[in-house]
Design an enzyme around this catalytic site. Sequence first.
Site, PDB file in Angstrom:
ATOM      1  N   GLU A  72     -19.029  18.099  63.589  1.00  0.00           N
ATOM      2  CA  GLU A  72     -18.481  18.271  62.184  1.00  0.00           C
ATOM      3  C   GLU A  72     -19.317  17.544  61.162  1.00  0.00           C
ATOM      4  O   GLU A  72     -19.450  17.930  60.242  1.00  0.00           O
ATOM      5  CB  GLU A  72     -17.181  17.421  62.224  1.00  0.00           C
ATOM      6  N   MET A 106     -12.158  20.192  61.992  1.00  0.00           N
ATOM      7  CA  MET A 106     -12.478  20.952  60.891  1.00  0.00           C
ATOM      8  C   MET A 106     -13.407  20.103  59.938  1.00  0.00           C
ATOM      9  O   MET A 106     -12.970  18.922  59.634  1.00  0.00           O
ATOM     10  CB  MET A 106     -11.274  21.349  60.346  1.00  0.00           C
ATOM     11  N   GLU A 107     -14.556  20.620  59.547  1.00  0.00           N
ATOM     12  CA  GLU A 107     -15.402  19.759  58.749  1.00  0.00           C
ATOM     13  C   GLU A 107     -15.072  19.709  57.409  1.00  0.00           C
ATOM     14  O   GLU A 107     -16.053  19.766  56.486  1.00  0.00           O
ATOM     15  CB  GLU A 107     -16.903  20.676  59.207  1.00  0.00           C
ATOM     16  N   ASN A 108     -13.710  19.495  56.908  1.00  0.00           N
ATOM     17  CA  ASN A 108     -13.550  19.181  55.660  1.00  0.00           C
ATOM     18  C   ASN A 108     -14.287  17.939  55.066  1.00  0.00           C
ATOM     19  O   ASN A 108     -14.491  16.887  55.448  1.00  0.00           O
ATOM     20  CB  ASN A 108     -12.210  18.713  55.447  1.00  0.00           C
ATOM     21  N   GLU A 135     -21.590  27.871  62.358  1.00  0.00           N
ATOM     22  CA  GLU A 135     -21.119  27.235  63.826  1.00  0.00           C
ATOM     23  C   GLU A 135     -22.178  27.234  64.776  1.00  0.00           C
ATOM     24  O   GLU A 135     -22.253  26.374  65.423  1.00  0.00           O
ATOM     25  CB  GLU A 135     -19.901  28.110  64.294  1.00  0.00           C
TER      26      GLU A 135
END
Length: 853
Positions: free
Chosen positions: A291, A258-260, A313
């Site tokens: 990511e 997840m690309e936090n 995405e």
Amino acid sequence: MRSLTLAEARERAELIAVTSYAVELDLDRGDQVFGSVSSITFTCGSPGADSWVDVKARSVEGATLNGVRLDPAGIRDGRLPLPGLAADNHLVVRSTMGYSHDGQGLHRATDPADRRDYVYGHLFLDAAPTVYACFDQPDLKAPYDVTVRAPQDWVVLGNGAASQVAPGRWELATTKPLATYFVTVCAGPYVSVLAEHDGIPLGLHARASLREPLERHAGQLFEVTRQSFDYFHGLFGIRYPFGEYHQVFVPEFNAGAMENPGCVTLRDQYLFRGAATRDELLSRANTVSHEMSHMWFGDLVTMRWWDDLWLNESFAEYMSHRCLVDATEYSDAWVDSSIVRKVWGYGAERSPSTHPVAGVAALDAQSALQNFDGISYAKGAAVLRQLISFVGDDAFLDGVRAYLRDTSHGNGTLADFLGAIERASGRDLGPWSDGWLLTAGRDSVSVELVTGPSGGSAGDPLTGESAAPAVVTSARLLRVPPADHPADRPHALDVAGWRDGVEVVRVTVTVTDDRTPLGDLLGATAPAVLVPNAGDLTWARVRLDDATLDGLPAQLGRVPDAQARAVVWSALIDGVHGAEVSPSTFLDVFAATWTTEANASILARMALYAEHRIVPHFVPRVAQAAALARLADSARELLGRAEEGTTRSLAAARLLAGTSDDETLLRAWAGGSGLPHGLEDDGDFRWIVVRNLAARGLIGASAVDAYRAKDDTLQGGLNALMCRAALPAPAAKAWAWEQLTGRHGRSNYEMVHLARGLWMSPDDALVAGYVDRFFRDVPAMSGWVGEDALSRVVLAAFPKIFTAETGVRSSAALRREDLTPGVRRSLVDADAELREALASRAAFATDFRTPVS
């Protein structure tokens, strides 16, 4: 729980603008709950209007709006009413939140290796209100100040640089504006490896029990991180904007990563405990680069609403592969994409749940999640490659830079993106977008070839010299749009052919009609293997002609182009799923060519596909043992001649461990004797062997528990659950089902592993009783399992008994009106796979009247 609708989000976004968040989290309240205080400043464009804030808490202890107390009893469906807003507002909400065990929200996991706990936040897609009160929609971005109280031996990480200001108290630096679903906190006794690149502090972090693989893999991880930073800085012309860059390998993660911003979370299986094949390292490198590309596309610029999630995405999917090819050692990344990512996407396209890449009306947040699939990723990336062919790479990059520059730290839409590309290229993208983005389905492409005598010798019967091969006298490419999703899609692609390892034809064309003459092929030597879309440049169903299918066992292994071989394997998979190619043909090609395959991705992935999909799904039950024996023969042959410690040796050993019926070999390997080089201390490899032994009934629960004692880790526990569920005994299956469907606090990963093991059975009768129970018990789990996690459980637990009776029950379940969106979508996809298996078995039943030998 009520899901935010698009109409509600638009109304709220027109009314308010969020200025800042200050979030305080108290993670030192035990292992069940944590404290959360949200302080939000925001403006209201219509003073006096009402709105609401999202909060999904165990309890709300207090809330004030502009100093006036709000009644927490007014919360309905996770919404706290905000009456009579002022022009400038300050909201404070104090609450107690619950940790999750299903991979959503603030997930807490206990590492059995040392009994220590780890926490991470995964707030995609609408889980943020389970961690802090917020205006939970992607277009209300704001900067964050986060403080965390944690046990004194814990490390805290998050979107902003973390500093320990007192024992157990951490402050995170103020962030740039973030969407709510990007906020994360990772806390626990994490171990770290730190570095720096181009002025950017870098960190890699994992559970303490994974220190050795973290440190062993840190060099490779930092290398691809540095290469990706340099590549994207040059490509986008905008420096990374989020300060430090941490990558945290976390347990029981639902996705790949997840690309936090500033604090990417990744599944910790990427820290391979044992040996890893090259394709596994490539996949991990691709995830790292994917990511990171989100830091620009998704984080710096965020979609306005979930219906444009595909753009994030698709872009990251395309850019990560481009980066790997251009900037890293993994120059064959597009081959890997063909055999991994596009096979996944083609599966999604075959399902009745298929949808356009873009323009899908996401009327609420949860419905958007249903289209988060291989179409959003793999097809979207392929579409971007077609867009580049249409407008040119320079214009594409100019448009991307303009889009990022003009919408930095804000929100964008498909119209914004296409507008930027149109301005840069001077091309009207309307018709192109209609066909490629706004219409579902994929065209089929094939080549109609006519050959004739070359005019050479007919062959000398005395010397035995063969006649000269025929030549191409007529050739045209056929494009067939799907009947249920017709569209006019132009394709830029190539067609290539080989004979005896020599490329004899190749032509590049842009297809704009349903029949395209291939004049450049005329007079060429007739190929033994002819591959439309040989470079895999477009998104299409490739149909191989009969001559090529017949020639593959003898010819495919001699084709030197790995990209073309990947396209052929993908076409075979498509053909089997579509009941157009016999699974027997697939196994014949595998037996003839797999041991000579040089590309790591094709080698490893086709072994997995053959063992775990082709045989159990498409080969009739009575012929499966013989089919597995064929796979084991190939594995044994390759293992005997592959260089020790290589991907070829490891792939062969894994396939043999999973398919062999040689009890002596399996027991020796499980006991650590006679193992292939490099696997002597590989616990993950041992579990493949143990799973095979367990599923064959050659060991019992006590033996599984003994192997579990040798691997007292999270991964060891998961493998033990699957092996116990795989035991071919009624008591073992009953135990597995009760553990899966009962309220035992099982994690998302534990439920999936139990489901996988349950359906491993030597005969259908042992598990037939769980078909009806699946359709009754598993959908009911939506009462206590998160939607994202349960959708994965449904796919894993769907009955693996491929009979018409299962189909009847599945159809009945899909007529129910009480299914949640995630459960329904997974049932639709699983039902589609069942129908494919039934159709194939019916079409090719005669191929297996005599078991394969």
